[in-house]
Design a protein around this motif. Structure first.
Motif, PDB file in Angstrom:
ATOM      1  N   MET A   1     -12.513  23.878 -38.913  1.00 47.49           N
ATOM      2  CA  MET A   1     -13.700  23.854 -39.764  1.00 47.49           C
ATOM      3  C   MET A   1     -14.318  25.254 -39.788  1.00 47.49           C
ATOM      4  N   VAL A   2     -14.659  25.722 -40.982  1.00 46.49           N
ATOM      5  CA  VAL A   2     -15.363  26.999 -41.128  1.00 46.49           C
ATOM      6  C   VAL A   2     -16.753  26.698 -41.677  1.00 46.49           C
ATOM      7  N   ILE A   3     -17.784  27.091 -40.913  1.00 45.17           N
ATOM      8  CA  ILE A   3     -19.178  26.810 -41.280  1.00 45.17           C
ATOM      9  C   ILE A   3     -19.813  28.074 -41.846  1.00 45.17           C
ATOM     10  N   LEU A   4     -20.510  27.902 -42.983  1.00 44.88           N
ATOM     11  CA  LEU A   4     -21.182  29.006 -43.658  1.00 44.88           C
ATOM     12  C   LEU A   4     -22.678  28.716 -43.681  1.00 44.88           C
ATOM     13  N   LYS A   5     -23.465  29.583 -43.020  1.00 45.11           N
ATOM     14  CA  LYS A   5     -24.918  29.400 -42.959  1.00 45.11           C
ATOM     15  C   LYS A   5     -25.591  30.425 -43.869  1.00 45.11           C
ATOM     16  N   ASN A   6     -26.467  29.942 -44.716  1.00 44.44           N
ATOM     17  CA  ASN A   6     -27.176  30.809 -45.660  1.00 44.44           C
ATOM     18  C   ASN A   6     -28.371  31.472 -44.974  1.00 44.44           C
ATOM     19  N   THR A   7     -28.377  32.791 -44.924  1.00 48.62           N
ATOM     20  CA  THR A   7     -29.493  33.539 -44.340  1.00 48.62           C
ATOM     21  C   THR A   7     -30.347  34.220 -45.418  1.00 48.62           C
ATOM     22  N   GLY A   8     -29.981  34.043 -46.685  1.00 44.99           N
ATOM     23  CA  GLY A   8     -30.730  34.644 -47.777  1.00 44.99           C
ATOM     24  C   GLY A   8     -31.485  33.598 -48.573  1.00 44.99           C
ATOM     25  N   ASP A   9     -31.731  33.913 -49.837  1.00 44.84           N
ATOM     26  CA  ASP A   9     -32.415  32.971 -50.721  1.00 44.84           C
ATOM     27  C   ASP A   9     -31.487  31.807 -51.075  1.00 44.84           C
ATOM     28  N   THR A  10     -32.082  30.774 -51.652  1.00 45.92           N
ATOM     29  CA  THR A  10     -31.299  29.615 -52.076  1.00 45.92           C
ATOM     30  C   THR A  10     -30.138  30.057 -52.966  1.00 45.92           C
ATOM     31  N   CYS A  11     -28.959  29.517 -52.670  1.00 41.92           N
ATOM     32  CA  CYS A  11     -27.769  29.927 -53.414  1.00 41.92           C
ATOM     33  C   CYS A  11     -26.842  28.732 -53.600  1.00 41.92           C
ATOM     34  N   ARG A  12     -25.711  28.965 -54.250  1.00 37.40           N
ATOM     35  CA  ARG A  12     -24.819  27.872 -54.634  1.00 37.40           C
ATOM     36  C   ARG A  12     -23.372  28.194 -54.271  1.00 37.40           C
ATOM     37  N   PHE A  13     -22.669  27.195 -53.754  1.00 39.28           N
ATOM     38  CA  PHE A  13     -21.217  27.255 -53.573  1.00 39.28           C
ATOM     39  C   PHE A  13     -20.578  26.336 -54.604  1.00 39.28           C
ATOM     40  N   LYS A  14     -19.537  26.834 -55.262  1.00 34.93           N
ATOM     41  CA  LYS A  14     -18.735  25.970 -56.121  1.00 34.93           C
ATOM     42  C   LYS A  14     -17.342  26.586 -56.246  1.00 34.93           C
ATOM     43  N   GLY A  15     -16.397  25.981 -55.538  1.00 32.82           N
ATOM     44  CA  GLY A  15     -15.031  26.469 -55.636  1.00 32.82           C
ATOM     45  C   GLY A  15     -14.330  26.530 -54.292  1.00 32.82           C
TER      46      GLY A  15
ATOM     47  N   VAL B   1     -22.562  22.868 -54.589  1.00 31.59           N
ATOM     48  CA  VAL B   1     -23.402  22.667 -53.409  1.00 31.59           C
ATOM     49  C   VAL B   1     -24.499  23.728 -53.397  1.00 31.59           C
ATOM     50  N   VAL B   2     -25.753  23.295 -53.459  1.00 32.37           N
ATOM     51  CA  VAL B   2     -26.895  24.204 -53.364  1.00 32.37           C
ATOM     52  C   VAL B   2     -27.348  24.246 -51.911  1.00 32.37           C
ATOM     53  N   VAL B   3     -27.489  25.463 -51.371  1.00 31.92           N
ATOM     54  CA  VAL B   3     -27.815  25.650 -49.958  1.00 31.92           C
ATOM     55  C   VAL B   3     -29.130  26.416 -49.856  1.00 31.92           C
ATOM     56  N   GLU B   4     -30.122  25.767 -49.276  1.00 37.02           N
ATOM     57  CA  GLU B   4     -31.411  26.429 -49.059  1.00 37.02           C
ATOM     58  C   GLU B   4     -31.297  27.442 -47.920  1.00 37.02           C
ATOM     59  N   THR B   5     -32.322  28.265 -47.786  1.00 39.58           N
ATOM     60  CA  THR B   5     -32.354  29.242 -46.698  1.00 39.58           C
ATOM     61  C   THR B   5     -32.287  28.535 -45.347  1.00 39.58           C
ATOM     62  N   GLY B   6     -31.347  28.942 -44.506  1.00 41.02           N
ATOM     63  CA  GLY B   6     -31.183  28.344 -43.179  1.00 41.02           C
ATOM     64  C   GLY B   6     -30.258  27.145 -43.145  1.00 41.02           C
ATOM     65  N   GLU B   7     -29.838  26.647 -44.295  1.00 42.58           N
ATOM     66  CA  GLU B   7     -28.940  25.501 -44.330  1.00 42.58           C
ATOM     67  C   GLU B   7     -27.484  25.953 -44.260  1.00 42.58           C
ATOM     68  N   GLU B   8     -26.596  24.970 -43.992  1.00 44.52           N
ATOM     69  CA  GLU B   8     -25.175  25.264 -43.832  1.00 44.52           C
ATOM     70  C   GLU B   8     -24.331  24.418 -44.775  1.00 44.52           C
ATOM     71  N   SER B   9     -23.166  24.939 -45.103  1.00 42.93           N
ATOM     72  CA  SER B   9     -22.117  24.168 -45.728  1.00 42.93           C
ATOM     73  C   SER B   9     -20.813  24.564 -45.043  1.00 42.93           C
ATOM     74  N   ARG B  10     -19.722  23.884 -45.380  1.00 41.78           N
ATOM     75  CA  ARG B  10     -18.477  24.146 -44.655  1.00 41.78           C
ATOM     76  C   ARG B  10     -17.257  23.761 -45.479  1.00 41.78           C
ATOM     77  N   PHE B  11     -16.130  24.179 -45.008  1.00 38.94           N
ATOM     78  CA  PHE B  11     -14.857  23.766 -45.589  1.00 38.94           C
ATOM     79  C   PHE B  11     -13.847  23.627 -44.463  1.00 38.94           C
ATOM     80  N   THR B  12     -12.722  22.960 -44.778  1.00 35.60           N
ATOM     81  CA  THR B  12     -11.705  22.685 -43.766  1.00 35.60           C
ATOM     82  C   THR B  12     -10.425  23.437 -44.091  1.00 35.60           C
ATOM     83  N   LEU B  13      -9.863  24.061 -43.059  1.00 31.34           N
ATOM     84  CA  LEU B  13      -8.553  24.697 -43.145  1.00 31.34           C
ATOM     85  C   LEU B  13      -7.553  23.781 -42.455  1.00 31.34           C
ATOM     86  N   HIS B  14      -6.531  23.368 -43.198  1.00 35.49           N
ATOM     87  CA  HIS B  14      -5.534  22.440 -42.656  1.00 35.49           C
ATOM     88  C   HIS B  14      -4.308  23.245 -42.205  1.00 35.49           C
TER      89      HIS B  14
END
Length: 210
Positions: A102-116, A142-155
């Protein structure tokens, strides 16, 4: 005789004056009647002109329109930009199943978006590169607020060959819609393959258990 002639002349003069007065009165009455009749038939006024420019009577005049210019002012949220590598903290964690990372991505900036899909390159201890292939999962936004996380899986396929396999010492991750990467240290062993084995695959950001 003189007196009688004067009397007859006076009567004739009076009769003439009376007839003239009657004729003048009749002419005036006829003109007044025609004027009154004309006013009754045409309620627009003496000149008979219609007010073509009065509001609401001209079919060619329409109210001013305010077309939606699509500027989005007040009609919806502003578009959120893609998350930038410079505003993300990266870390890894073992996945839910063996062989997954699992790779976790934490947003340290302004609200942003992941798609892809992220780009992931695996680096071996021999400095070789193995690029992960995209899985068949649907891509969420996926919209990620400041301080929130999203993730993806490497198989990563398990090394069941009985040999040492190929040792992976790091992975290079490029978030979706980005060109800048981040290198993360890992320790993985994958089987040696001639191209017929299972490939390394990666899921879109925002899939799996978040």
């Amino acid at each position: 005789m003189r007196t009688q002639k004067l009397t007859l002349a006076a009567l004739a003069l009076a009769a003439g004056l009376t007839l003239t007065a009657c004729q003048e009165n009749q002419g005036t009455t006829g003109a007044d009647d025609r004027a009154n009749s004309s006013s009754a038939e045409d309620p627009r006024g003496d000149d008979g002109a219609s007010d073509d420019n009065s509001p609401g009577e001209n079919p060619e005049q329409t109210p001013d329109q305010n077309p939606d210019d699509g500027s989005g002012s007040g009609d919806g949220p502003a578009t959120t930009g893609a998350c930038k590598t410079a505003n993300l903290d990266f870390r890894t964690s073992p996945g839910m199943a063996e062989g997954n990372l699992m790779v976790i991505l934490k947003n340290t900036g302004d609200t942003c978006r992941f798609k892809g899909f992220p780009g992931v390159d695996l680096k071996t201890d021999d400095a070789d590169t193995i690029s992960a292939e995209r899985s068949g999962l649907a891509v969420p936004a996926v919209v990620v607020e400041t301080g929130e996380e999203s993730r993806f899986t490497l198989h990563v396929p398990r090394n069941d060959s009985g040999g040492s396999g190929v040792h992976i010492t790091s992975i290079v991750v490029t978030p979706p819609d980005e060109t800048h990467s981040r290198t993360l240290p890992v320790s993985l062993d994958i089987p040696v393959t001639d191209g017929t084995g299972k490939p390394v695959t990666v899921d879109p950001v925002g899939t799996g258990k978040q």
